[in-house]
Design an enzyme around this catalytic site. Structure first.
Site, PDB file in Angstrom:
ATOM      1  N   GLU A 196      -3.311   3.612 -10.686  1.00  0.00           N
ATOM      2  CA  GLU A 196      -3.672   3.737  -9.269  1.00  0.00           C
ATOM      3  C   GLU A 196      -5.171   3.589  -9.064  1.00  0.00           C
ATOM      4  OE1 GLU A 196      -1.131   3.591  -7.340  1.00  0.00           O
ATOM      5  OE2 GLU A 196       0.140   3.844  -9.109  1.00  0.00           O
ATOM      6  N   HIS A 209      -6.135   0.009  -8.911  1.00  0.00           N
ATOM      7  CA  HIS A 209      -5.784  -0.591  -7.617  1.00  0.00           C
ATOM      8  C   HIS A 209      -6.903  -0.460  -6.593  1.00  0.00           C
ATOM      9  CE1 HIS A 209      -1.763  -2.134  -7.692  1.00  0.00           C
ATOM     10  NE2 HIS A 209      -1.185  -1.006  -8.054  1.00  0.00           N
TER      11      HIS A 209
END
Length: 861
Positions: A313, A316
């Site tokens: 994450e 990202h």
């Protein structure tokens, strides 16, 4: 799911008309437990005189004001769209709407904690669900700024993409939200404006969350505030310091590799209930499944996966959030890049240095399985509409894509790759891109033409198989040696591979590599003259070190070595590749499932990688339950369960292996003796040294007893009374659905198929218990019911719930011809059914057909 789709053509047409600039979204979360109020102002440019629409899934739309003119909602709002006629060059749109809280993990999810009655909210918008919280142009290339104003109970924590402001008092209100629904203070939080971003990565998380604060210093000198949040009732189990440590390691690694500082203002990580996936990369407000808050013992595989997910994450934030795909056909690039970078960071920046072995044991196994389904697709998938992308969060998009990116890095060189990525961020920050935008930068930095590589690896589907072919002389030396490459008939692409070949011999009781050769393989056959004259070893391992994406096969001597010496292979990555090759051959019907079972039972005790161990145990259970010949099944299952119990007894006290063997044993226990052992464990009359029968393991043992007819509904109720938590509710649903009578199965089915409204986590847990049937005949009546009720469920439930029902209740344990015929008949009779639904059923049919092939192969052995 009528009226909620959006096609790529519609999105392109809208993007040609509209340029969005800003959203101001005011939400009142104090209007009751069912709905909330949204007041949304959107500013955008448009082609003067044109018409378009804005997306919203609302209970009602109270008013629409476009450029000062009131429009009639009754005329313009239908399904999930508000029509916008006669646009000006510059437009201001204001919409007041009543929105519905969800319990499906989509939109703004509302959860009431059974432990204390507190209410928790969180948003989950990918793919098309920000429209469930506010009206929006729901497509990734219509980026804008977002400014949220939230009214909620004053004692709540309220988190969004920007730093949380100080709230201002907004009076008092009864029945606003909360444990006792009493009169309470209300407040309003006015967040700052976000950077330009896509709507699907906006976020709102609100409730009495426990908050832990930290900070780090970015490479550009900024102090980045950090936060970790969870429900109050889980706070005793939150290891925030460890999460901060991994986050800081990830920041340092990515900022160094990308040569680009973290691009946003803060970084909060929130662990939330009833979550459908692992995590979501909302800018500055990442949500995670609260399964990553460990209230009981978990496997090392789970602990490592949490670290990989944290870093996935975080990656990202650059790839996906700072720069975003234009349309969902490039979803793979977001996810593959984050997956590749997270494994790389885990291996090089954390204590989990064996994560590439884990990647082979988990992600690549997933990729190979997905890539051999009829629904396989190129990595760059054709995405016609939102329903297409909803079923494309799969092993191609994540795992195959990450595998291929790993190969691309080897092809162009790591330094040029990271330099090209840096240039990509600099050139396209806060905008939308397509695949060629990245490839241009990689070509410029590496000096390589990537067009042929892109065509063969990204634009075609299927997995190749590599085999060694050789002759040996009288002295046992290779006279010839070649590597052959084949492809599936439906996907005949032969690809270039950069691989290593490892030669292994037994030394001091261990199988070790004595020679390594790295080469390019291309075409149907590649000669390897470097090996001519070399003594044939005990084991020839193609794709050693896992440099490429391909299935591998063994020659006869290597297969015998693998079968008898697998557990002695010193290198964990090589061992994982051998496990994977044996499993691929079993799934393909080239290797008897009974023999695979015997090999696993002979060697699994020595496996040291937790994720590989978990994967191999799963493969063992599937082989015993669905791949061995039906006439051998009962005896094989009993043998495997007995062996797992013995492995648990022999494992090191308190070890991960002991824990996994116990869990696997409990999942298969079926005889009276085995169930006696489960009961003795639960009652701690047969303690295993170092094994703690904690709350969650206790539930697993009780579920085992329930499935075996040795626990009652009253005993399940008593266990739930002692564990009145979200996890307890889910485990109780699992246990009730596992009870082994026709009436219990019917009740489980009705509780989620006939009755709408159960939360996603309860639907999921009920499915797990329903399919647990030692008497498989209990599932046979549900073949007809499943297909009779399939279309009505698809049409009436949200995508997340429909998918849970289809995947959770398809009676796959039957794995027989009757199920195959019924599934094929439904597909033939429903050729016009929605493509996304047909894909789910096609994949289930493929699973049954593969099981039947494996059963036939096992019967012949």
């Amino acid at each position: 799911m009528p009226g909620t789709n959006l096609t790529r053509v519609e999105a392109q047409e809208r993007a040609s008309i509209v340029t969005s600039h800003s959203y101001e979204v005011a939400l009142d979360l104090t209007t009751g437990p069912e709905t909330f109020a949204a007041d949304t102002t959107v500013r955008f440019d448009a082609t003067a005189g044109a018409a378009t629409f804005i997306d919203v899934i609302a209970d009602s739309v109270e008013s629409i004001e476009l450029n000062g003119a009131e429009l009639n909602p009754a005329e313009l709002f239908a399904d999930s769209r508000i029509q916008l006629p006669n646009l000006a060059a510059e437009n201001t749109l204001r919409i007041r709407s009543t929105m519905r809280y969800m319990n499906t993990g989509e939109g703004l999810h509302r959860f009431e904690d059974p432990a204390d009655g507190e209410v928790y909210l969180y948003s989950q918008f990918e793919v098309p669900d920000s429209r469930r919280m506010f009206p929006v142009f729901e497509q990734p290339d219509l980026k804008a700024t977002f400014q949220f104003t939230i009214t909620a109970p004053a004692r709540w924590k309220v988190v969004s993409n920007q730093p949380t402001p100080e709230p201002t008092p907004a009076g008092t209100k009864a029945s606003a939200q909360g444990a006792d629904w009493a009169e309470q203070d209300i407040a309003t939080w006015t967040f700052g404006k976000t950077p330009v971003m896509s709507s699907y990565i906006t976020a709102l998380i609100a409730g009495p969350y426990r908050e832990v604060r930290g900070e780090l210093t970015s490479t550009d000198g900024r102090v980045i505030p950090l936060g970790v949040f969870c429900r109050e009732s889980l706070a005793p189990y939150l290891d925030a310091d460890y999460i901060f440590d991994k986050t800081r390691e990830g920041f340092k690694f990515f900022e160094t590799e990308f040569d680009y500082p973290y691009p946003f203002d803060k970084y909060d990580q929130l662990f939330v209930p009833e979550y459908n996936m692992g995590a979501m990369e909302n800018i500055g407000a990442v949500t995670f499944t609260e399964a990553y808050v460990f209230r009981s013992q978990v496997t090392d595989a789970m602990r490592e996966r949490r670290v990989v997910t944290i870093l996935h994450e975080l990656a990202h934030m650059w790839f996906g959030d700072l720069v975003t795909m234009r349309w969902w056909n490039d979803l793979w690039l977001n996810e593959s890049f984050a997956e590749y970078m997270s494994v790389l960071a885990t291996a090089e920046a954390t204590e989990w240095t064996g994560s590439w072995t884990t990647f082979v044991g988990s992600e690549k196994s997933w990729a190979y399985r997905q890539d051999q389904l009829p629904s396989t697709h190129p990595i760059v998938a054709p995405i016609r509409d939102l329903e297409d992308v909803l079923v494309n969060f799969d092993g191609i998009t994540y795992a195959k894509g990450a595998s291929v990116l790993k190969q691309l890095v080897a092809w162009v060189g790591r330094e040029p790759f990271m330099q090209g990525v840096h240039d990509y961020f600099v050139k396209h920050n806060h905008s939308n891109t397509e695949l060629p935008d990245l490839m241009v930068e990689l070509e410029a930095r590496s000096g390589r033409d990537l067009s042929d590589w892109t065509k063969k690896w990204l634009e075609t589907a299927g997995v190749n198989t590599l085999r060694p072919e050789f002759t040996v002389d009288a002295d046992g030396n290779f006279e010839t040696f070649a590597i052959t490459q084949t492809a599936a008939a439906d996907y005949p692409t032969i690809r270039p591979h950069r691989i290593a070949v490892g030669l292994y011999e037994e030394q001091d009781g261990r199988l070790v590599r004595v020679k390594r050769l790295e080469l390019d393989v291309d075409g149907a056959s590649t000669d390897v003259p470097e090996l001519v004259g070399t003594q044939q070893p005990a084991l020839v391992l193609l794709n050693d070190e896992d440099l490429s994406y391909a299935k591998i096969r063994f020659d006869e001597r290597s297969l015998e070595t693998a079968s008898t010496k697998l557990g002695t292979i010193e290198d964990s990555l090589a061992r994982s590749l051998v496990w994977g090759s044996l499993w691929d051959a079993t799934r393909d019907g080239e290797f008897p499932a009974s023999r695979f079972v015997d090999i696993v039972l002979a060697h699994v005790a020595g496996e040291t990688n937790s994720t590989v161990l978990r994967t191999v145990i799963q493969q063992l259970v599937l082989s015993a339950s669905s791949y061995v010949a039906p006439e051998k099944r009962e005896a094989t299952l009993e043998k495997v369960a007995d062996a797992l119990w013995q492995l648990a007894l022999a494992a090191e006290a308190g070890s991960d292996n002991q824990f996994q063997f116990v869990k696997a044993f409990a999942s298969l226990a079926g005889t009276d003796t085995q169930l006696d052992q489960v009961l003795a464990l639960l009652e701690e009359r047969t303690p295993l040294t170092g094994l703690d029968i904690d709350t969650d393991l206790g539930w697993e043992l009780l579920i085992s007893l329930a499935a075996g007819g040795r626990a009652t509904g009253a005993e399940i109720d008593a266990a739930l009374a002692d564990d009145r938590t979200a996890t307890g509710n889910q485990s109780a649903a699992h246990a009730r659905a596992a009870l082994p009578t026709a009436a219990d199965k019917a009740a489980a089915w009705a509780s989620v198929w006939a009755e709408a409204g159960k939360p996603n986590a309860i639907v999921r847990a009920t499915g797990l218990g329903f399919l647990r049937a030692q008497d498989r005949g209990l599932l046979t009546p549900y073949i007809e019911r499943f297909f009779a009720e399939l279309l009505p469920v698809w049409e009436s439930r949200s995508y997340a719930i429909a998918e849970e029902l289809i995947d959770g209740f398809y009676p796959s344990p039957l794995a027989n011809e009757e199920l195959r015929q019924a599934t094929a008949a439904w597909l033939e009779a429903n050729a016009e059914a929605p493509a996304a639904l047909r894909r789910l059923i096609v994949e289930h049919l493929a699973g049954v057909e593969r099981a039947l092939v494996a059963q036939a192969a096992d019967a012949r052995a």
